[in-house]
Structure formats: structure tokens, C-alpha cells
Design an enzyme around this catalytic site. Sequence first.
Site, mmCIF file in Angstrom:
data_model
loop_
_atom_site.group_PDB
_atom_site.id
_atom_site.type_symbol
_atom_site.label_atom_id
_atom_site.label_comp_id
_atom_site.label_asym_id
_atom_site.label_seq_id
_atom_site.Cartn_x
_atom_site.Cartn_y
_atom_site.Cartn_z
ATOM 1 N N GLU A 174 0.837 -1.216 0.000
ATOM 2 C CA GLU A 174 0.000 0.000 0.000
ATOM 3 C C GLU A 174 0.864 1.256 0.000
ATOM 4 O O GLU A 174 0.797 2.092 0.903
ATOM 5 C CB GLU A 174 -0.946 -0.006 1.204
ATOM 6 C CG GLU A 174 -1.973 -1.120 1.135
ATOM 7 C CD GLU A 174 -3.012 -1.065 2.251
ATOM 8 O OE1 GLU A 174 -2.738 -0.495 3.307
ATOM 9 O OE2 GLU A 174 -4.124 -1.580 2.048
ATOM 10 N N GLU A 366 -5.388 -8.272 -1.289
ATOM 11 C CA GLU A 366 -6.059 -8.124 0.009
ATOM 12 C C GLU A 366 -7.513 -7.793 -0.229
ATOM 13 O O GLU A 366 -7.828 -6.913 -1.031
ATOM 14 C CB GLU A 366 -5.467 -6.968 0.831
ATOM 15 C CG GLU A 366 -4.160 -7.256 1.484
ATOM 16 C CD GLU A 366 -3.724 -6.133 2.423
ATOM 17 O OE1 GLU A 366 -4.586 -5.469 3.049
ATOM 18 O OE2 GLU A 366 -2.514 -5.914 2.526
HETATM 19 C C1 BGP Z 1 -4.315 -3.042 4.901
HETATM 20 C C2 BGP Z 1 -2.953 -3.545 5.304
HETATM 21 C C3 BGP Z 1 -2.951 -4.819 6.067
HETATM 22 C C4 BGP Z 1 -4.176 -5.014 6.875
HETATM 23 C C5 BGP Z 1 -5.473 -4.629 6.245
HETATM 24 C C6 BGP Z 1 -6.677 -4.647 7.143
HETATM 25 O O1 BGP Z 1 -4.324 -1.674 4.950
HETATM 26 O O2 BGP Z 1 -2.114 -3.713 4.190
HETATM 27 O O3 BGP Z 1 -1.742 -4.906 6.746
HETATM 28 O O4 BGP Z 1 -4.094 -5.343 8.135
HETATM 29 O O5 BGP Z 1 -5.370 -3.353 5.698
HETATM 30 O O6 BGP Z 1 -6.591 -3.588 8.057
HETATM 31 P P1 BGP Z 1 -6.799 -3.791 9.584
HETATM 32 O O7 BGP Z 1 -5.833 -4.843 9.995
HETATM 33 O O8 BGP Z 1 -6.523 -2.514 10.229
HETATM 34 O O9 BGP Z 1 -8.208 -4.236 9.751
#
Ligand code: BGP
Length: 471
Positions: A174, A366
Amino acid sequence: MKTNTGFPADFLWGGAAAANQFEGAYNVDGKGLTVQDVTPKGGFGAITDGPTPDNLKLEGIDFYHRYKDDVKLFAEMGFKVFRTSIAWSRIFPNGDETEPNEAGLQFYDDLFDELLAHNIEPLITLSHYETPLHLSKTYDGWVNRKMINFYENYVRTVFNRYKGKVKYWLTFNEINSILHAPFMSGGISTSPDKLSQKDLYQAVHHELVASALATKIGHEIMPEAKIGCMVLAMPTYPLTSNPDDIIAVMEAERKNYFFSDVHVRGTYPGYMKRYFAENNIELDVTAEDLEILKNTVDFISFSYYMSTTETADESKRKEGAGNILGGVQNPYLEASEWGWQIDPKGLRVVLNDFWDRYQKPLFIVENGLGAIDKLEEDADGNPTVNDDYRIDYLSSHLSQVKEAIKDGVELMGYTSWGCIDLVSASTAEMKKRYGFIYVDRNNDGSGSLNRYKKKSFDWYKNVIANNGEDL
Ligand code: BGP
């Protein structure tokens, strides 16, 4: 004319994680500290002087010691690919050494061997929110040009070590999130209220050059490798049809497109040059930097959790934040328990937008629902979670992915986020769970760390087995 009717035969189904959120073993086998070890409340929370007992990431879900059992579960679901990151500070504990830490290198050799033994391709993020803390404290992270050399040394080391084992690589997780979370994403220790736009965009420039350099070096060392960028994708909708709102959307989207534009086209877009000029942001950009940027990526990968909505009307904007990265509420969408607005169709939109803009292969690395799960017993008395809400979320998103493929989008694969429960990035808690596999660990740190299959485990196994025919 032949049209696409569904997921391609070689589609890479799998799951995703990141070292800092699930490995634990934060100080084992010579690993150095990272920015994660001093943010017990997550990426947007306060920074501590050193590791504190309330930081759940220090132990994570102990993947470092349990990876063999976990990989077995991934294989049981039929994963073709598993995305994780290499913790830079396992390889270079401080980040600026010249010689790597052999124990750290060996861990990833063993992990990749284990994945390959189960016919699972590793998809490796080189830097996933885990800048070595020393680089942050000593150099102010990516604000400093020296970071390009430290990163180059690190990526050269891991490319040489893992060539032949790892074919798919991502340069920065990201990368556009540095604009919102400069410490977590860019290791920038200057606090956001003191950080100038010039320094922030200088850090962005250094990361973009480092990313292009990694692509260049990676291709030289591993001609067969596929190297991609990774961006946080968020389609932006106008609140109304007022042309001012349309322009507000265009400008908001360009804040994100800027990153993929440079990665795919190898040059700075005109709209950013204008933005820099009008905001007195004079960057240090060398002729060599501009040459390096021409090393463009093989594919574009992205995370997708939500869309957002924009307006030029300040009074509407004040009525309430829409999502974690700003925008206003979209009245047509429901939100998750963490306020992230759920929008499966936005995924079709974003896939088509990227494809139409670049005609480069895409990879969804993701996507998923962070939710509170309740451990119950199944009919045979085994612990499980009846996570129909997660199945609904993933099924509706994958249906839209299928629509995009039918639209003609070239998509390499899909790795669902947090396929095994792990510590969240934004809030550093366990109770925000994404997995098909439940991990017995709670927000207060208690729990056996035992793993249990959720209802979604069998659902996803079936999706992979029938290649997305039956969602
Ligand atoms: C993205 C990241 C991840 C992740 C995901 C979910 O922004 O790349 O590392 O964790 O989001 O976010 P969160 O864990 O805060 O729910």
C-alpha cells in the site's frame, strides 16, 4: 469472438498476511525492532519508547514457530499462492548493516520450502509496514535519500537468496498509504503535524525510485520473476452530480493514481507536477532517478476493502467522515463493525478502472471482512465459528470479480486478507478477525494460540476446488 466466462484455469487462489502481524518472535534469532514494535495501538496510534507488554504484535499468532501446521491448513484449503512479507529487520536488524543475518535468511528459506512442498507459490512483499526502527530513528525513514541504498542492499540480498523459490514479488505494501500514515508506512519519525508536504513527497519520491530500482535489480537477478507494485485501492464516488463534486472526485482519485501511474508509466504525471508547483513543493529529483523510474512493473496489485465518497461542499463534508482515509458517508452502503463501508460493486469498478487505464495484469492481494467472531461448537462438538457474514462478504465480492473478468479484465489471482486470524494493522487488536482459521488469542493477550477451522474454511476450499464456479 471469444469472451471470458469465468476465472481462468491458472488463477492463483490463496490468502495473505504480513510478517509483523502474525509471525511474533519479535526479538528471536537476531531480529531487530521495527516501527510495529513501538505502536501497540496500531498504525494510527501513539508511539512508545520501546516494546511494551500490551503490544500484541510482539507475539502475533506465533507463526514463526507454527508455520508448518499453518501451511498444512492452507494446503488443505487448496491454496495455490500465499502472500506474506519478509521482515526486513530479520535480514538486516538495524537496516543499515552491509552483512545480513543468516538466521533470518534461513527462516524464510524454510518457510518457502514448506510452501513449495505443498505446491503453494510464495507471493512476497518486500516491505509491509515494518521498516527497521533504527532507520526510522536515525534517518527519519524514507525522508532520507540514504534509504534507497539500504533498501537496495536488502532486496539484492533476498533476490539472490530466494531466486528459484520466489517468482512473485511486491515492492511496498500500500505504497500510497504513506500520505495517511507516514510512520507506519514510511518509517517517518517526524510527527505528522510537523512533517512538511515537501518532506512527505520527498519520501514518496524515494520510495518510488526504490521500488523501480527493486524492479530493475529483480529482473536482472531473476529474469522469470514477476514484480508488481501494491496500492491501497479505493474507488471514489461523487456525492452529487454537481460538476464541482466530479472535480473533487478526480482530484481525490489522483492522490492514489499518482502511485500506480509512476509504477506503470515510469514518469511523473502532469497533474502531480502541477500540484507540486502550485504548492511550492520542490523535490530533489536527479537525472539518475528519472532513468531508474523507467523500470516499470509487470503487474499491479492492490488491496480493496471499501469505496469512498467525495464532495466539494464543505458543509456536507463536516457532517461525518466516510471511511478511515476520509471522504463522506455514502448513504447507499452499510458499514462493518469498524465503520468501513462495504461495497462489492466497487471492486468491479476498481478492476475495470485499473485495466482500462493500464492494460496490465492485476492481482487482488487483500480483501476481506474484519469482524468479531464467536467460538462455538459444531454438530460434532468441535470448536468452530459460524461466520456466514464473512462468507456473504467474500462471496459477494468474488461475484463482482467474476463480472470484471467477464468485462475483459486480466486478473492473475486473489489472496484474501488475514486468511488466518492475525493482529490488525490500524488498531493492533486480535478481535478484528479476517480468517478462515480462528486463532485462540484475545485482545488482552490471553489464549492458547490453538487454531480452529471456521465455517468459511470449507466454503473457501470449495470455491477454490471449483475455480470460482460456485460462490
Ligand atoms: C491493509 C494492510 C494490512 C491489513 C489490512 C486490514 O491496509 O495492508 O496490513 O491489516 O489493511 O486492516 P486492519 O488490519 O486494520 O483491519
